[in-house]
Design an enzyme around this catalytic site. Structure first.
Site, PDB file in Angstrom:
ATOM      1  N   ARG A  86      65.438   2.424  10.289  1.00 30.24           N
ATOM      2  CA  ARG A  86      66.653   3.082   9.772  1.00 30.24           C
ATOM      3  C   ARG A  86      67.680   3.236  10.914  1.00 30.24           C
ATOM      4  NH1 ARG A  86      62.839   7.486  10.039  1.00 30.24           N
ATOM      5  NH2 ARG A  86      63.472   8.860  11.744  1.00 30.24           N
ATOM      6  N   VAL A 131      55.389   3.669  19.507  1.00 31.41           N
ATOM      7  CA  VAL A 131      55.752   3.281  20.881  1.00 31.41           C
ATOM      8  C   VAL A 131      55.408   4.356  21.914  1.00 31.41           C
ATOM      9  CG1 VAL A 131      57.601   1.693  20.188  1.00 31.41           C
ATOM     10  CG2 VAL A 131      58.162   4.088  20.686  1.00 31.41           C
ATOM     11  N   ASN A 153      64.807   0.815  21.060  1.00 29.93           N
ATOM     12  CA  ASN A 153      65.722   1.712  20.336  1.00 29.93           C
ATOM     13  C   ASN A 153      65.032   2.964  19.795  1.00 29.93           C
ATOM     14  OD1 ASN A 153      68.134   2.325  18.419  1.00 29.93           O
ATOM     15  ND2 ASN A 153      66.369   2.071  17.056  1.00 29.93           N
ATOM     16  N   SER A 158      71.666   7.582  25.899  1.00 30.88           N
ATOM     17  CA  SER A 158      72.514   8.482  25.105  1.00 30.88           C
ATOM     18  C   SER A 158      73.560   9.091  26.026  1.00 30.88           C
ATOM     19  CB  SER A 158      71.672   9.615  24.513  1.00 30.88           C
ATOM     20  OG  SER A 158      72.508  10.648  24.034  1.00 30.88           O
ATOM     21  N   TYR A 182      65.546  16.284  25.642  1.00 31.83           N
ATOM     22  CA  TYR A 182      66.105  14.998  25.190  1.00 31.83           C
ATOM     23  C   TYR A 182      66.990  14.395  26.289  1.00 31.83           C
ATOM     24  CZ  TYR A 182      68.789  11.728  22.241  1.00 31.83           C
ATOM     25  OH  TYR A 182      69.392  10.605  21.696  1.00 31.83           O
ATOM     26  N   LYS A 239      66.522  10.804  28.211  1.00 28.93           N
ATOM     27  CA  LYS A 239      67.513   9.722  28.140  1.00 28.93           C
ATOM     28  C   LYS A 239      68.087   9.396  29.522  1.00 28.93           C
ATOM     29  CE  LYS A 239      67.332   8.630  23.789  1.00 28.93           C
ATOM     30  NZ  LYS A 239      66.876   7.288  23.363  1.00 28.93           N
ATOM     31  N   ILE A 277      76.714   9.207  16.566  1.00 25.17           N
ATOM     32  CA  ILE A 277      76.605   8.114  15.586  1.00 25.17           C
ATOM     33  C   ILE A 277      76.072   8.684  14.266  1.00 25.17           C
ATOM     34  CG2 ILE A 277      75.681   5.791  15.174  1.00 25.17           C
ATOM     35  CD1 ILE A 277      77.409   5.995  17.758  1.00 25.17           C
TER      36      ILE A 277
HETATM   37  P1  NAP Z   1      66.936   7.675  13.527  1.00 28.28           P
HETATM   38  O1  NAP Z   1      67.840   7.395  12.382  1.00 28.28           O
HETATM   39  O2  NAP Z   1      66.178   8.948  13.558  1.00 28.28           O
HETATM   40  O3  NAP Z   1      65.918   6.439  13.655  1.00 28.28           O
HETATM   41  C1  NAP Z   1      64.916   6.449  14.644  1.00 28.28           C
HETATM   42  C2  NAP Z   1      64.029   5.229  14.459  1.00 28.28           C
HETATM   43  O4  NAP Z   1      63.013   5.265  15.466  1.00 28.28           O
HETATM   44  C3  NAP Z   1      63.326   5.187  13.122  1.00 28.28           C
HETATM   45  O5  NAP Z   1      63.231   3.838  12.701  1.00 28.28           O
HETATM   46  C4  NAP Z   1      61.942   5.742  13.436  1.00 28.28           C
HETATM   47  O6  NAP Z   1      61.006   5.249  12.485  1.00 28.28           O
HETATM   48  C5  NAP Z   1      61.727   5.167  14.844  1.00 28.28           C
HETATM   49  N1  NAP Z   1      60.768   5.884  15.684  1.00 28.28           N
HETATM   50  C6  NAP Z   1      60.808   7.174  16.100  1.00 28.28           C
HETATM   51  N2  NAP Z   1      59.756   7.456  16.874  1.00 28.28           N
HETATM   52  C7  NAP Z   1      59.028   6.310  16.958  1.00 28.28           C
HETATM   53  C8  NAP Z   1      57.825   5.963  17.615  1.00 28.28           C
HETATM   54  N3  NAP Z   1      57.135   6.852  18.356  1.00 28.28           N
HETATM   55  N4  NAP Z   1      57.344   4.706  17.488  1.00 28.28           N
HETATM   56  C9  NAP Z   1      58.034   3.779  16.754  1.00 28.28           C
HETATM   57  N5  NAP Z   1      59.182   4.053  16.119  1.00 28.28           N
HETATM   58  C10 NAP Z   1      59.663   5.309  16.209  1.00 28.28           C
HETATM   59  O7  NAP Z   1      67.750   7.619  14.895  1.00 28.28           O
HETATM   60  P2  NAP Z   1      69.060   6.814  15.345  1.00 28.28           P
HETATM   61  O8  NAP Z   1      70.189   7.749  15.308  1.00 28.28           O
HETATM   62  O9  NAP Z   1      69.155   5.503  14.661  1.00 28.28           O
HETATM   63  O10 NAP Z   1      68.704   6.608  16.894  1.00 28.28           O
HETATM   64  C11 NAP Z   1      68.247   5.392  17.453  1.00 28.28           C
HETATM   65  C12 NAP Z   1      68.272   5.535  18.966  1.00 28.28           C
HETATM   66  O11 NAP Z   1      69.597   5.819  19.406  1.00 28.28           O
HETATM   67  C13 NAP Z   1      67.386   6.660  19.503  1.00 28.28           C
HETATM   68  O12 NAP Z   1      66.768   6.261  20.709  1.00 28.28           O
HETATM   69  C14 NAP Z   1      68.392   7.772  19.769  1.00 28.28           C
HETATM   70  O13 NAP Z   1      67.932   8.675  20.739  1.00 28.28           O
HETATM   71  C15 NAP Z   1      69.594   6.985  20.222  1.00 28.28           C
HETATM   72  N6  NAP Z   1      70.862   7.693  20.090  1.00 28.28           N
HETATM   73  C16 NAP Z   1      71.313   8.087  18.857  1.00 28.28           C
HETATM   74  C17 NAP Z   1      72.523   8.778  18.778  1.00 28.28           C
HETATM   75  C18 NAP Z   1      73.097   9.241  17.468  1.00 28.28           C
HETATM   76  O14 NAP Z   1      74.143   9.928  17.480  1.00 28.28           O
HETATM   77  N7  NAP Z   1      72.497   8.932  16.317  1.00 28.28           N
HETATM   78  C19 NAP Z   1      73.248   9.057  19.943  1.00 28.28           C
HETATM   79  C20 NAP Z   1      72.744   8.642  21.158  1.00 28.28           C
HETATM   80  C21 NAP Z   1      71.548   7.962  21.218  1.00 28.28           C
HETATM   81  P3  NAP Z   1      59.624   6.022  12.127  1.00 28.28           P
HETATM   82  O15 NAP Z   1      59.979   7.479  12.034  1.00 28.28           O
HETATM   83  O16 NAP Z   1      59.156   5.400  10.853  1.00 28.28           O
HETATM   84  O17 NAP Z   1      58.706   5.713  13.256  1.00 28.28           O
END
Ligand code: NAP
Length: 249
Positions: A17, A66, A92, A144, A157, A161, A190
């Site tokens: 997702r 992971v 990711n 991040s 967090y 990061k 995001i």
């Molecule tokens: P998200 O919607 O919560 O998606 C996170 C994804 O990671 C999901 O597919 C989840 O799937 C998977 N995941 C989590 N823990 C895992 C594990 N231990 N092993 C394998 N898969 C795992 O988050 P997102 O917003 O897309 O974020 C993606 C990345 O961008 C993250 O690293 C986040 O820290 C970074 N980021 C996001 C933002 C933002 O504003 N959204 C800003 C800065 C950085 P399952 O739960 O099924 O495992």
């Protein structure tokens, strides 16, 4: 314009997702063979089927956690049965739990660092071996903005990061001789499930700090990942690219 990732084999962690899903769809549309990772097998399978309808057999799912070194090893063994080459790894997968420092538990620290930071080293160990045998590759790590400038309530967090940025720079130095490039992306705010738990007040406050006046989309981040994965970035390594609409200038 020609597809940018034809014949490239790409593993994307956290692909089920949000940002990872957008990266998987974008890379598949650009001709890559994609290996989708996440923990929840059913959501990975649903995405695999969706992408297969569009792009045929170039889509595979590999469910593993992971944050668990043993599962990462098994995941790469399963990957190796599907492909002997890996051109791009996108680290990711990540988790975010806001907590004031006095409320943070030892389990939260352990799980956050294991998911967000240790995982990058676990996967890079196996991926870099595969890439080196094939003349190089690109590793893209999701950092991040909070790892760059911090945020109240996010010491765990933010630390995890910031570690991603440090890992990225050291790996870039270590792996450059084998033509493996290692870069990080630092997204700002995001629009994904990760931010859904934020109060409306906090969301509005964050929006005010974005110079471009809007949240980012997963596609905004996927487009930068595409650049880093492609040959357009063939002389770019050790960098952290902000995708934050001007939150940090
Ligand atoms: P998200 O919607 O919560 O998606 C996170 C994804 O990671 C999901 O597919 C989840 O799937 C998977 N995941 C989590 N823990 C895992 C594990 N231990 N092993 C394998 N898969 C795992 O988050 P997102 O917003 O897309 O974020 C993606 C990345 O961008 C993250 O690293 C986040 O820290 C970074 N980021 C996001 C933002 C933002 O504003 N959204 C800003 C800065 C950085 P399952 O739960 O099924 O495992």
């Amino acid at each position: 314009m020609n597809q940018m990732l034809v014949d490239k084999h790409v593993l994307i962690t956290g692909a089920s997702r949000g940002i990872g899903r957008a990266i998987a769809a974008t890379f598949a549309a650009q001709g890559a063979t994609v290996y989708l990772n996440g923990r929840d097998e059913s959501s990975l399978k649903a995405l695999e089927n969706e992408l297969k309808q569009l792009y045929g057999d170039r889509v595979h799912s590999l469910a593993f956690d992971v944050s668990d070194a043993k599962q990462v090893k098994q995941g790469f063994q399963a990957l190796f049965k599907l492909t002997k080459t890996l051109d791009v790894l996108v680290n990711n997968a990540g988790i975010l739990e806001h907590s004031l420092v006095g409320m943070v538990s030892a389990e939260q620290i352990q799980q956050t660092f294991a998911s967000n930071s240790f995982s990058v080293i676990y996967t890079s160990q196996y991926a870099s071996r595969l890439m080196a045998r094939n003349g190089g590759g690109s590793i893209i790590n999701m950092a991040s903005i909070i790892g760059c400038v911090g945020s109240s309530g996010d010491s765990v967090y933010g630390g995890s990061k910031a570690a991603v940025i440090g890992i990225t720079k050291s790996l870039a130095k270590e792996l450059a001789a084998t033509q493996i490039r290692v870069n990080a992306i630092a997204p700002g705010f995001i629009d994904t499930q990760m931010n859904e738990s934020l109060s409306v007040d906090k969301q509005n406050q964050t929006l005010q700090s974005i110079a471009m006046g809007r949240k980012g989309t997963p596609q905004d981040v996927a487009n930068t990942a595409l650049f880093l994965a492609s040959d357009l970035a063939q002389y770019v390594t050790g960098q952290t690219i902000g995708v934050d609409g001007g939150m940090l200038i």
